[in-house]
Design an enzyme around this catalytic site. Structure first.
Site, PDB file in Angstrom:
ATOM      1  CD  GLU A 116       7.822   9.683  17.360  1.00  0.00           C
ATOM      2  OE1 GLU A 116       8.805   9.555  16.606  1.00  0.00           O
ATOM      3  OE2 GLU A 116       6.794   8.975  17.265  1.00  0.00           O
ATOM      4  CD  GLU A 162      10.273   1.764  13.239  1.00  0.00           C
ATOM      5  OE1 GLU A 162       9.860   2.743  13.908  1.00  0.00           O
ATOM      6  OE2 GLU A 162      10.841   1.873  12.153  1.00  0.00           O
ATOM      7  CE  LYS A 217      -3.205   2.808   2.588  1.00  0.00           C
ATOM      8  NZ  LYS A 217      -2.296   3.965   2.390  1.00  0.00           N
ATOM      9  CB  CYS A 269      11.586   5.782  13.914  1.00  0.00           C
ATOM     10  SG  CYS A 269      12.796   4.821  12.986  1.00  0.00           S
TER      11      CYS A 269
END
Length: 507
Positions: free
Chosen positions: A391, A263, A183, A300
């Site tokens: 975050e 993740e 996708k 990340c």
């Protein structure tokens, strides 16, 4: 040429009517190509083709799959400047980053090709029969790893190549013998289509079965339809906690639940000892200013949380860090929505009682450029307010000044799961770090000593994952050759005649 269509089993189609465009974040305007979202029928076709392809693809030899992966790498390189230009147009990232990420993508493909040239990666085990054993004879047992089935891979917003269409999830899944349906991320649909065309060409050149690869455009509903499809057997995702958890929950509710290897978010705590700050505070401030702002903080592994014990040296370090960080020129974020998210989450954190903004970039900002921020708070306040633990995706970092090492340890133990934890220390600090190391290894997937967390080496020893919510399964990595283990399961053959065993178990 980019068509805006979906790649269904190697054929480019567009049966739908829902359209969208990508955005040039530097100009803050839409790019001209119109992309068509996949219909439910096209998704069904891709999944059915993948299932049929799986019956053949899982039986291909390692050398055949290696040839396929290497040919994908060759075809990506053959896209040449068109791929680089499209990448930059859709991401706002510079040419050097585009070339570097293409190199990493090609390296990953070739690494998995080398891995599967032989069957050592399957970790085969053999236990010979002992028919004369008393009181019961022992049967012949042989164990190996076999692929799960069609895998859906969600392209990542922050890595249009290395974590997207032909990135680590796709490369490792194809290497294992699993067909892949990607996708594509809507933010870089053109980049996705170019890479999809390269994979389709490689599949045709190497004689892979129709349906071994598909790529579809779409939004939330497209993702739901893919995860819920009964022919899909696993999911790979890199992105937000909200997105990853939603997919995880969807997969768990299926009649046949399937694994989701997501993740997700991480603030990557960095622990700095008093001695390290005292001896090289200025050096550390410069180093971490570069790490915090690298890629506009859109990694990340961005160091979003710095932990240390309060002192005059610490205060001087915080001021120097703010000065160094805000002196770095502002950079463009990947998309207007990502900038909005950065500003919203950043404001949510710095508006909390007890938080001080030590430095904020004050220069002029072009469209979608981000103002870097360094904030500071006491350990006591941080412990009491979970909102400060979230975050902030961008060039933001918070320094937590603890009253003592006991409070610092309490903060580490109370953090959610993280991808990384970093120790900045001097030689004489060793004995005092044992408790911190013990606490960190229970919270993170990778511990760095006297370095920065940004930068993820692609190698066998890399662990890119961690306790939830860093990832949905801390036992696996999303980077390096061992990531292939996500897409396989063990199977034992007991008392089997040699002619019915797979070739790699015959001996």
């Amino acid at each position: 040429m980019i068509t805006g269509k979906n790649c269904i089993g190697g054929q480019f189609k567009a049966d739908g009517s829902v359209e969208f465009k990508t955005v040039d974040p530097k100009k803050n305007e839409e790019n001209p190509t119109v992309f068509i979202e996949a219909t439910k029928g096209e998704i069904d076709t891709a999944a059915e083709l993948a299932w049929e392809a799986f019956k053949v693809f899982r039986k291909t030899s390692g050398k055949q799959r290696a040839d396929f992966l290497n040919t994908i790498a060759d075809e990506i390189l053959a896209l040449d400047q068109e791929l680089i230009d499209t990448y930059m147009l859709e991401s706002g990232l510079p040419e050097g980053r585009a070339i570097g990420e293409r190199g990493r993508t090609v390296f990953q493909l070739r690494s998995f090709a080398k891995l599967v040239e032989n069957d050592d990666w399957r970790e085969n085990t053999f236990d010979a029969a002992q028919p004369d054993r008393k009181p019961q004879p022992k049967e012949d047992l042989r164990k190996t790893m076999i692929p799960l089935g069609p895998v859906v891979v969600f392209g990542a917003s922050n890595f249009p190549l290395a974590y997207s269409t032909a990135g680590g999830d796709t490369a490792s899944a194809l290497a294992s013998g699993c067909p892949v349906i990607v996708k594509g991320h809507p933010m870089h649909a053109g980049t996705n289509e170019l890479v999809a065309s390269a994979i389709a060409k490689a599949a045709e050149k190497t004689g892979m079965p129709k349906g071994v690869f598909s790529s579809v455009n779409g939004g939330t509903q497209t993702g739901i339809d893919l995860v819920e499809h009964p022919k899909v057997k696993a999911v790979g995702f890199t992105g937000s906690i909200g997105g990853g958890r939603a997919l995880f929950d969807l997969a768990a509710k299926r009649e046949e639940p399937i694994p989701v290897f997501a993740e997700m978010g991480s603030i990557n705590p960095v622990i700095m000892t008093a001695d390290a700050i005292s001896k090289r505070g200025s050096e550390l401030a410069k180093t971490y200013a570069g790490s915090i702002t690298l890629g506009t903080g859109q990694f990340c592994t961005n160091p979003g949380l710095l932990l240390t014990v309060k002192s005059p040296d610490t205060e001087a370090f915080v001021q120097e860090l703010a000065k160094e960080t805000t002196a770095i020129d502002a950079q463009t974020m990947l998309h207007p929505n990502i900038k909005k998210g950065y500003e919203s989450k950043g404001e949510d954190v710095i508006s909390q009682k007890g938080v001080a903004v030590v430095g904020k970039y004050e220069g002029n900002l072009d469209a979608n450029e981000a103002a870097s921020i360094i904030a500071s708070v006491s350990g006591e306040v941080f412990l009491k307010n979970p909102k400060m633990h979230q975050e902030v995706f961008g060039p933001f970092s918070m320094v937590v000044q603890c009253k003592d090492e006991a409070e610092l340890l309490q903060i580490i133990e109370g953090l959610e799961g993280q991808l990384t934890g970093t120790l900045i220390a001097e030689k004489g600090d060793g004995a005092n770090l044992l408790e911190i190391v013990d606490a960190l290894q229970n919270r993170v997937g990778r511990i760095i000593y006297n370095g920065v967390p940004t930068g993820v080496e692609v190698c066998a020893s890399m662990q890119h994952g961690g306790p939830y919510p860093a990832s949905t399964d801390s036992r696996f990595t999303a980077v390096g050759i061992h990531s292939i283990k996500r897409w396989v399961r063990p199977i034992s053959y007991q008392s089997f005649p040699m002619e019915l065993l797979p070739d790699h178990l015959k001996k």
